[in-house]
Design a protein around this motif. Structure first.
Motif, PDB file in Angstrom:
ATOM      1  N   ALA A  98       0.843  -1.197   0.000  1.00  0.00           N
ATOM      2  CA  ALA A  98       0.000   0.000   0.000  1.00  0.00           C
ATOM      3  C   ALA A  98       0.877   1.245   0.000  1.00  0.00           C
ATOM      4  O   ALA A  98       0.603   2.211  -0.724  1.00  0.00           O
ATOM      5  CB  ALA A  98      -0.917   0.005   1.215  1.00  0.00           C
ATOM      6  N   ASP A  99       1.933   1.235   0.818  1.00  0.00           N
ATOM      7  CA  ASP A  99       2.843   2.379   0.882  1.00  0.00           C
ATOM      8  C   ASP A  99       3.477   2.650  -0.481  1.00  0.00           C
ATOM      9  O   ASP A  99       3.625   3.811  -0.884  1.00  0.00           O
ATOM     10  CB  ASP A  99       3.953   2.129   1.910  1.00  0.00           C
ATOM     11  N   GLU A 100       3.862   1.586  -1.177  1.00  0.00           N
ATOM     12  CA  GLU A 100       4.585   1.717  -2.445  1.00  0.00           C
ATOM     13  C   GLU A 100       3.659   1.763  -3.663  1.00  0.00           C
ATOM     14  O   GLU A 100       4.135   1.804  -4.793  1.00  0.00           O
ATOM     15  CB  GLU A 100       5.561   0.547  -2.604  1.00  0.00           C
ATOM     16  N   ARG A 101       2.348   1.737  -3.445  1.00  0.00           N
ATOM     17  CA  ARG A 101       1.368   1.768  -4.538  1.00  0.00           C
ATOM     18  C   ARG A 101       1.604   0.612  -5.524  1.00  0.00           C
ATOM     19  O   ARG A 101       1.548   0.787  -6.746  1.00  0.00           O
ATOM     20  CB  ARG A 101       1.416   3.112  -5.291  1.00  0.00           C
ATOM     21  N   GLU A 102       1.863  -0.558  -4.997  1.00  0.00           N
ATOM     22  CA  GLU A 102       2.167  -1.719  -5.828  1.00  0.00           C
ATOM     23  C   GLU A 102       0.942  -2.594  -6.077  1.00  0.00           C
ATOM     24  O   GLU A 102       1.013  -3.529  -6.877  1.00  0.00           O
ATOM     25  CB  GLU A 102       3.254  -2.573  -5.155  1.00  0.00           C
ATOM     26  N   GLU A 103      -0.159  -2.308  -5.411  1.00  0.00           N
ATOM     27  CA  GLU A 103      -1.328  -3.189  -5.469  1.00  0.00           C
ATOM     28  C   GLU A 103      -2.590  -2.342  -5.460  1.00  0.00           C
ATOM     29  O   GLU A 103      -2.702  -1.366  -4.727  1.00  0.00           O
ATOM     30  CB  GLU A 103      -1.289  -4.116  -4.253  1.00  0.00           C
ATOM     31  N   LEU A 104      -3.548  -2.735  -6.310  1.00  0.00           N
ATOM     32  CA  LEU A 104      -4.828  -2.033  -6.348  1.00  0.00           C
ATOM     33  C   LEU A 104      -5.629  -2.335  -5.084  1.00  0.00           C
ATOM     34  O   LEU A 104      -5.600  -3.450  -4.573  1.00  0.00           O
ATOM     35  CB  LEU A 104      -5.626  -2.493  -7.569  1.00  0.00           C
ATOM     36  N   GLY A 105      -6.344  -1.358  -4.575  1.00  0.00           N
ATOM     37  CA  GLY A 105      -7.269  -1.614  -3.473  1.00  0.00           C
ATOM     38  C   GLY A 105      -6.922  -0.945  -2.166  1.00  0.00           C
ATOM     39  O   GLY A 105      -7.522  -1.252  -1.136  1.00  0.00           O
ATOM     40  N   HIS A 106      -5.988  -0.003  -2.174  1.00  0.00           N
ATOM     41  CA  HIS A 106      -5.635   0.722  -0.954  1.00  0.00           C
ATOM     42  C   HIS A 106      -6.049   2.186  -1.139  1.00  0.00           C
ATOM     43  O   HIS A 106      -5.575   2.858  -2.053  1.00  0.00           O
ATOM     44  CB  HIS A 106      -4.139   0.577  -0.661  1.00  0.00           C
ATOM     45  N   TRP A 107      -6.949   2.636  -0.268  1.00  0.00           N
ATOM     46  CA  TRP A 107      -7.613   3.923  -0.450  1.00  0.00           C
ATOM     47  C   TRP A 107      -7.240   4.915   0.655  1.00  0.00           C
ATOM     48  O   TRP A 107      -6.901   4.522   1.769  1.00  0.00           O
ATOM     49  CB  TRP A 107      -9.134   3.734  -0.448  1.00  0.00           C
ATOM     50  N   GLU A 108      -7.331   6.196   0.314  1.00  0.00           N
ATOM     51  CA  GLU A 108      -7.268   7.284   1.292  1.00  0.00           C
ATOM     52  C   GLU A 108      -8.664   7.890   1.367  1.00  0.00           C
ATOM     53  O   GLU A 108      -9.354   7.989   0.345  1.00  0.00           O
ATOM     54  CB  GLU A 108      -6.248   8.337   0.849  1.00  0.00           C
ATOM     55  N   MET A 109      -9.083   8.305   2.556  1.00  0.00           N
ATOM     56  CA  MET A 109     -10.438   8.822   2.730  1.00  0.00           C
ATOM     57  C   MET A 109     -10.417  10.112   3.537  1.00  0.00           C
ATOM     58  O   MET A 109      -9.638  10.259   4.491  1.00  0.00           O
ATOM     59  CB  MET A 109     -11.319   7.775   3.420  1.00  0.00           C
ATOM     60  N   ASP A 110     -11.295  11.036   3.152  1.00  0.00           N
ATOM     61  CA  ASP A 110     -11.340  12.347   3.808  1.00  0.00           C
ATOM     62  C   ASP A 110     -12.759  12.903   3.710  1.00  0.00           C
ATOM     63  O   ASP A 110     -13.587  12.386   2.953  1.00  0.00           O
ATOM     64  CB  ASP A 110     -10.347  13.290   3.110  1.00  0.00           C
ATOM     65  N   LEU A 111     -13.018  13.961   4.470  1.00  0.00           N
ATOM     66  CA  LEU A 111     -14.289  14.690   4.360  1.00  0.00           C
ATOM     67  C   LEU A 111     -14.011  16.080   3.796  1.00  0.00           C
ATOM     68  O   LEU A 111     -13.090  16.767   4.241  1.00  0.00           O
ATOM     69  CB  LEU A 111     -14.957  14.836   5.729  1.00  0.00           C
ATOM     70  N   LEU A 112     -14.814  16.479   2.838  1.00  0.00           N
ATOM     71  CA  LEU A 112     -14.707  17.817   2.265  1.00  0.00           C
ATOM     72  C   LEU A 112     -15.915  18.613   2.735  1.00  0.00           C
ATOM     73  O   LEU A 112     -17.054  18.226   2.487  1.00  0.00           O
ATOM     74  CB  LEU A 112     -14.680  17.716   0.738  1.00  0.00           C
ATOM     75  N   GLU A 113     -15.651  19.731   3.412  1.00  0.00           N
ATOM     76  CA  GLU A 113     -16.731  20.557   3.950  1.00  0.00           C
ATOM     77  C   GLU A 113     -17.105  21.674   2.988  1.00  0.00           C
ATOM     78  O   GLU A 113     -16.294  22.101   2.164  1.00  0.00           O
ATOM     79  CB  GLU A 113     -16.316  21.162   5.289  1.00  0.00           C
TER      80      GLU A 113
END
Length: 268
Positions: A98-113
């Motif tokens: 996930a750190d190295e972006r070597e595999e599909l399926g690892h997401w970042e999530m946030d809220l936009l106000e």
């Protein structure tokens, strides 16, 4: 008379049109290069220069990114110590793929106000780290329950098994809306098998969700900071999502995130 663009109104109008359609100078220069209608070719720095000199009828503030991208070393701040939670995984526990972006399926999530008022909805935004595929869900408030319901909707649309395969991990900041990691990890079916693994970023470390932050800037071109999100229907929000996912990305040799996501999903 010394300008490369000279009296070529056709190419000037093309650039202005693309800037107003939220395209970056890098993408515009690529499209000019691959368009047989234009005899001259322009470097993206030249387009920036024309904008700064007032030669084109657009301004820096019309661009998706108003400033040149700073290098990672310039943007990176010294990491501060964080108040450890009693429970929940830290970003340091996240798999290396996930750190190295070597595999599909690892997401970042946030809220936009939007307007930051009690009656104004929020946007839950998820960015897949390898492909930069984006999901934008309009939610009524920034409560933990609303976040869970939004993830439940995504899980229903994708299917339980597909969601588990496509959402191997989700990384968020330490906001109150993400405090209950079990809500994020638990399937709407109530299954004992977690639908994903949740990780917390270190405090004061937004670069640990760098993809999220960058795409938030793209969304802000359509929904400026401080503008009420209630003015945008769910349909309008999904239209923005489609635009982001279909946008030609320089990092992918001007292919879109949607193309990369589908290709990686097929190969998985």
């Amino acid at each position: 008379p010394n300008l490369k663009i000279d009296k070529n109104h056709k190419i000037a109008q093309f650039i202005e049109k693309k800037v107003n359609e939220k395209y970056s100078p890098e993408v515009i220069a690529h499209e000019i290069k691959n368009n047989d209608k234009f005899e001259i070719k322009l470097h993206h720095n030249t387009i920036y220069d024309y904008i700064d000199k007032g030669i084109l009828l657009v301004d820096r503030e019309d661009l998706t990114y108003g400033e040149y991208e700073k290098s990672k070393t310039e943007k990176k701040k010294e990491k501060r110590s964080t108040r450890e939670r009693k429970e929940g995984r830290r970003i340091s526990d996240r798999p290396e793929v996930a750190d190295e972006r070597e595999e599909l399926g690892h997401w970042e999530m946030d809220l936009l106000e939007g307007k930051k008022s009690k009656d104004d909805p929020n946007l839950l935004v998820l960015t897949e780290r390898l492909s930069r595929e984006e999901i934008i869900e309009r939610i009524p408030d920034k409560s933990q329950e609303s976040v869970k319901k939004a993830l439940d909707r995504i899980e229903r649309r994708r299917g339980v098994k597909a969601f588990r395969n496509q959402f191997k991990s989700i990384t968020t900041d330490n906001g109150r809306e993400f405090v209950d990691y079990e809500k994020i990890e638990t399937s709407y079916t109530g299954s004992n098998i977690p639908r994903t693994e949740h990780y917390y970023c270190d405090a004061y470390s937004p670069w640990q969700r760098g993809s999220n932050e960058n795409i938030n800037k793209m969304i802000r071109r359509f929904i400026p900071k401080g503008e009420a999100i209630k003015n945008y229907s769910k349909k309008a929000v999904k239209k923005i999502q489609r635009w982001v996912n279909d946008y030609p990305r320089k990092m992918f040799n001007f292919r879109s995130s949607r193309e990369i996501f589908k290709e990686e999903l097929k190969a998985a």
